[in-house]
Enzyme design. Structure first.
Site, mmCIF file in Angstrom:
data_model
loop_
_atom_site.group_PDB
_atom_site.id
_atom_site.type_symbol
_atom_site.label_atom_id
_atom_site.label_comp_id
_atom_site.label_asym_id
_atom_site.label_seq_id
_atom_site.Cartn_x
_atom_site.Cartn_y
_atom_site.Cartn_z
ATOM 1 N N HIS A 262 -0.227 22.456 40.404
ATOM 2 C CA HIS A 262 0.974 21.456 40.492
ATOM 3 C C HIS A 262 2.459 22.116 40.693
ATOM 4 C CE1 HIS A 262 2.815 17.332 39.402
ATOM 5 N NE2 HIS A 262 3.665 18.455 38.787
ATOM 6 N N GLU A 263 2.703 22.942 39.435
ATOM 7 C CA GLU A 263 3.803 23.568 39.552
ATOM 8 C C GLU A 263 4.146 24.419 40.691
ATOM 9 O OE1 GLU A 263 5.912 22.636 37.454
ATOM 10 O OE2 GLU A 263 4.511 21.554 35.873
ATOM 11 N N HIS A 266 5.752 22.648 43.242
ATOM 12 C CA HIS A 266 7.093 22.604 43.020
ATOM 13 C C HIS A 266 7.854 24.034 43.520
ATOM 14 C CE1 HIS A 266 7.826 18.807 40.882
ATOM 15 N NE2 HIS A 266 6.810 19.090 40.083
ATOM 16 N N GLU A 292 8.238 15.674 43.370
ATOM 17 C CA GLU A 292 6.955 15.472 42.939
ATOM 18 C C GLU A 292 5.759 15.373 43.935
ATOM 19 O OE1 GLU A 292 5.178 14.704 39.791
ATOM 20 O OE2 GLU A 292 7.167 16.043 38.956
#
Lengths: 499, 499
Positions: A262-263, A266, A292
């Site tokens: 997930h990170e 970003h 997001e």
């Protein structure tokens, strides 16, 4: 005024912001805890310098001048000017006294929230929350441009051009669709086996696996790093220095592994914004929702893909050094996508997560566009959890006290998470017109996916608005159908439902 | 002007310095290499803010006012004022143009030095070094107060109140004493066995051992941390956040272990400065020499002590997991203290190190007080190495190009290292009047040593001058006898010489 002078001022603001970002990263990864009071003296001072420049004479002079001489701005200058002007217009009418009162209230509310959490008692947060709401309502008229409702004003601060009119329709559809999928799974689905998910996998084993995966997905470790923290985040200091953080649980590898993936989404966004925007406010994400969408593309789209996991599973098994040798790929994959209603948003799975957001959206709308009282909120919260998710909080900590957002006055932020889900699925749908995504994820080379996202999203930074980006990338405005289709496909497969 | 206003300005300067210290630490420990150009933009900007404030109107106003009203200053205010005034007086007469020229020259010289190193050719550094010397000579008249010689002016910037008159005498004695010890070892000594020093000890094993040791010595890990870097250093952000760095060699454990013990000495100093001086220039070390005395107390005094090692050896063996089980304590201890002349200062052992410094001191004095030309320097360098250490550099990289100092214009800095050696031994001698140091180091509780150093040195920060600290702590001015006595005792023991 020369454009150069305007850009130089923006650069100095950005340099202060970079320093603040490093200090923040440090305080959340390595700083000795005992130093936190001393550290906040440093950050307050630098933040003061930063804020003073942002609303300083150079910036207001630039606004006056370039409003009258827009043609003197280059492409980058014009993109930066637009963002500076928007922020200036948002804040310049707000009376200083009100802003000070608001800062003081949110900082007090944060302590009250922490105290209420420790005591699992909403009544200890009640007054501070009421004050945050009162002051936010007082600020809205100063912030308002042409938004139709008060809550639209708040929404717009996190997702420019988003409206309650759009969200009401979209969320109604999503809520119904998800409830429908959940009902089908309950009636006809086969629960996957999940017992082995808690088998021990050391931090080093997990790290070895996921660091290879995120590099394959396109996160550039040469321009980044991965550290441990308590509340994971990614931070783009500049495009050459984009850092990820995570936490690990040796008896729940999925936390660290999906957290890092997930990170890294970003991080890839921040690494791939066009360099020409560096040192301007255009060198960041277009909105919280778009940001997001990139992390969730990694976590929910890639991370739910059967072909992706089929390809990665042998390496995962190798990293786990025998721990999962008795688990077939099919068992492993299905376990990853088990769904179960939870009380806590940040523990929710990909099917139920958006319902948590819809609950918050509906409540926030009631607060700002309706006439609910603060005292009624915990009950409303609990009733909605019962209704949408079939679970009931035992106490306020499991209920209305679980999120930090309201204590800091961040009303209107929650929808960003749900937008991220919907944008991610919509981008995936559009991407499939250009690429056979499953085939790419089954292959040794994922670069086509990163390139597609860079071409359509990353490179623009904040120089385009979210709705413009989505329209241009996918050929249509926000459409929640793709998320529902995607969730249905994934979960019907995992729960062995043939329709 | 109120004292409060003056202290507030100092605090803001200090806050900027703390931010710069974190950025510097980060750039040497974790920052992706590729981000270095972007990082220097941030640090240059903040350094500009910092420097502007240091020479800004508030500070000059304070100097004028408190010079006339010294009684309005508290104890802390007065200590801070003294340091601010000294720095102001040092720099205020220097023409801006000259300072700018000097900055530009040193930055150019640094690149030239790097290039010369790569080519092992002094002639590529010659011109830049000549320019650094020329500009330093031009600055000296502006810096000069009442120093007797030009080189004294430079010395004083690193070691206040130190003179060539003192150092000439002290170094003559030290040089003779060390050469004498070396001669005796050569004639009568027995070389210890050292082959096992290169046995593999992993980073984790070394770290486990030394982190326990430095905490026992008094470094507070709760207010610090230990990271890896290329050029080790310690940095005191504030007294709650004092960080150490090191590098490890898995086939030379002594590098990391003595490196960490050395940096922990710096760290303990920074952790134990009286909190009342926080946010003022008194909250730092009294001088480079005093700072080195603390790191060298750990490295050379504690780290050469037979009782200390006898106590620690079983734990060392345990951490090494069997690697040294066949090595007796006596063999181990003697190997640590083997001495051998080296060409490179930073690789020198504790007996020969000071000779490297004396060579540099003599050359720097010739440059600033004599009339040597830059072209003559490499030959002078090589001749002195031959004379004092009996070694001859094969090329300039092993000779005059080995240190960074001159490229940055840091003339007069080298003596600090030798002063640190002498201060450490003199403090050890004084400490023994109050404590049985060997008995403490043989025991489970080393706190008496840390407490003695805190009482006599650490707590004062820069509020006392180095010569005052040494006089008050030891009852006499700098006296090199104690270093010679100490070295003689240690090395005669190791080399089995009975006199």
């Amino acid at each position: 005024m020369q454009e150069q002078e305007f850009l130089q001022e923006l650069k100095e603001i950005d340099l202060l912001q970079q320093a603040l970002a490093i200090l923040e990263w440090d305080s959340q990864t390595g700083m000795p805890d005992s130093a936190s009071d001393y550290r906040s003296e440093v950050t307050s001072y630098l933040y003061g310098q930063y804020f003073e420049k942002k609303v300083g004479p150079k910036i207001s002079e630039a606004i006056t001048y370039f409003e009258a001489h827009p043609k003197e701005l280059s492409e980058v200058g014009a993109a930066a000017f637009q963002l500076v002007k928007e922020e200036y217009e948002l804040n310049h009418a707000v009376p200083n006294a009100l802003m000070t009162e608001y800062s003081r209230a949110t900082s007090k509310a944060h302590s009250a929230w922490q105290n209420a959490r420790e005591n699992k008692d909403f009544s200890l947060f009640r007054e501070a929350l009421a004050e945050n709401i009162r002051l936010t309502k007082a600020l809205i008229p100063y912030w308002r441009k042409d938004e139709k409702t008060a809550y639209d004003v708040l929404l717009n601060q996190y997702e420019p051009n988003m409206t309650t009119e759009i969200l009401d329709q979209v969320f109604a559809k999503v809520r119904e669709g998800i409830l429908d999928i959940r009902q089908t799974l309950l009636e006809k689905g086969t629960e996957p086996r999940v017992d082995f998910l808690s088998r021990k996998m050391t931090e080093a084993q997990q790290r070895k696996f996921i660091v290879k995966v995120i590099q394959e997905l396109g996160y550039d470790m040469e321009r980044g790093r991965l550290d441990n923290t308590i509340h994971p985040f990614a931070t783009g200091i500049n495009h050459r220095d984009v850092r990820l953080t995570t936490r690990w649980n040796e008896h729940d590898f999925s936390m660290g592994i999906f957290g890092v993936i997930h990170e890294a989404g970003h991080g890839m966004y921040e690494q791939n914004i066009d360099e020409k925007f560096e040192y301007t406010p255009a060198h960041e994400g277009a909105s919280m929702g778009i940001h997001e969408s990139q992390s969730l593309f990694n976590e929910i789209i890639v991370g739910s893909n059967r072909d992706f996991w089929q390809k990665q599973y042998p390496y995962f098994q190798e990293c786990a050094e025998g721990t999962f040798d008795d688990i077939t790929f099919d068992e492993f994959y299905k376990a990853l996508k088990r769904t179960r209603a939870s009380l806590i948003r940040i523990e929710a799975d990909s099917l139920t997560y958006v319902l948590h957001i819809i609950i918050r959206y509906e409540i926030e709308k009631m607060i700002f566009n309706g006439d609910v009282t603060v005292d009624e909120l915990p009950q409303i919260w609990n009733e909605k959890y019962e209704e949408y998710l079939g679970v009931h909080p035992e106490n306020d900590l499991e209920g209305i006290l679980q999120d930090v957002h309201w204590s800091g006055g961040s009303f209107g932020y929650f929808p960003s998470y749900a937008l991220g889900y919907m944008y991610a699925a919509q981008l995936y749908h559009a991407m499939q017109k250009d690429l056979d995504v499953n085939a790419v994820l089954a292959s040794d080379d994922y670069s086509a996916i990163k390139n597609w996202l860079t071409t359509h999203i990353h490179r623009y930074g904040a120089s385009k608005k979210p709705n413009q980006l989505i329209l241009e990338a996918t050929g249509e405005p926000l459409n929640p159908t793709y998320l529902l289709d995607y969730l249905r496909t994934i979960y019907f497969d995992v729960y062995q439902i043939n329709e």
